[in-house]
Write a protein that holds these residues in place. Sequence first.
Motif, PDB file in Angstrom:
ATOM      1  N   SER A 157       0.830  -1.185   0.000  1.00  0.00           N
ATOM      2  CA  SER A 157       0.000   0.000   0.000  1.00  0.00           C
ATOM      3  C   SER A 157       0.878   1.255   0.000  1.00  0.00           C
ATOM      4  N   ARG A 158       0.539   2.197  -0.863  1.00  0.00           N
ATOM      5  CA  ARG A 158       1.252   3.479  -0.876  1.00  0.00           C
ATOM      6  C   ARG A 158       0.832   4.287   0.344  1.00  0.00           C
ATOM      7  N   LEU A 159       1.768   5.016   0.908  1.00  0.00           N
ATOM      8  CA  LEU A 159       1.480   5.844   2.072  1.00  0.00           C
ATOM      9  C   LEU A 159       1.090   7.252   1.631  1.00  0.00           C
ATOM     10  N   PRO A 160       0.156   7.876   2.347  1.00  0.00           N
ATOM     11  CA  PRO A 160      -0.255   9.230   1.974  1.00  0.00           C
ATOM     12  C   PRO A 160       0.912  10.214   2.091  1.00  0.00           C
TER      13      PRO A 160
ATOM     14  N   THR B 244      10.532   4.902   1.976  1.00  0.00           N
ATOM     15  CA  THR B 244      10.174   4.234   0.723  1.00  0.00           C
ATOM     16  C   THR B 244       8.763   4.577   0.251  1.00  0.00           C
ATOM     17  N   GLY B 245       7.941   5.123   1.131  1.00  0.00           N
ATOM     18  CA  GLY B 245       6.593   5.520   0.746  1.00  0.00           C
ATOM     19  C   GLY B 245       5.573   4.408   0.674  1.00  0.00           C
ATOM     20  N   PHE B 246       5.900   3.239   1.253  1.00  0.00           N
ATOM     21  CA  PHE B 246       4.933   2.145   1.223  1.00  0.00           C
ATOM     22  C   PHE B 246       4.941   1.350   2.527  1.00  0.00           C
ATOM     23  N   ALA B 247       3.868   0.616   2.722  1.00  0.00           N
ATOM     24  CA  ALA B 247       3.740  -0.375   3.793  1.00  0.00           C
ATOM     25  C   ALA B 247       3.309  -1.660   3.116  1.00  0.00           C
TER      26      ALA B 247
ATOM     27  N   GLY C 129       3.451  -0.948   9.386  1.00  0.00           N
ATOM     28  CA  GLY C 129       3.871   0.442   9.317  1.00  0.00           C
ATOM     29  C   GLY C 129       4.726   0.736   8.097  1.00  0.00           C
ATOM     30  N   PRO C 130       5.211   1.978   8.028  1.00  0.00           N
ATOM     31  CA  PRO C 130       6.053   2.388   6.901  1.00  0.00           C
ATOM     32  C   PRO C 130       7.322   1.548   6.826  1.00  0.00           C
TER      33      PRO C 130
END
Length: 157
Positions: A10-13, A59-62, A100-101
């Motif tokens: 999942s991409r993080l906001p 990295t901008g993802f979880a 988490g991230p």
Amino acid sequence: MDQKVCVRISRLPGFDDGIALPEVTTPGSAGADIRANLPADTRHCGLVIPGFARRLVPTGFAMAIPQGYEGQIRSRSGLALKNGLAVLNSPGTVDSDYRGPVGVILVNLNEREFTVGHGDRIAQLVIAPVVGARLLEVEDLEETERGAGGFGSTGID
């Protein structure tokens, strides 16, 4: 054998959705490339890692790794050889119950600083099975030929 386990990502906001998520780039690759996804205010100048210093690179993802597996974050061989850049806790472990991230702890083992650019491939992700262990306290351990010999006790060849 072409067994593949499904790992949800999942991409993080707030991160750049134009940066590729981890991906395996060739059919024989064990690892998926992980890219730096820097905050908006540092994308233009990158993330500087001074010589002999370490930084957490976002990295901008979880991700959701299935139970019975782990994510191993490993160094990229080219960055290590050419620039002295390595994943500090290699392999870093992402547990199956962590949501988490994902960040990569990079260490610069070189005297000169290194700049991680936005979107640079910084590490690789390997999904590996985990064998559970039941740790059992006992009075004595069975003897072996090596015994209690520690680091270097078996020689250098």
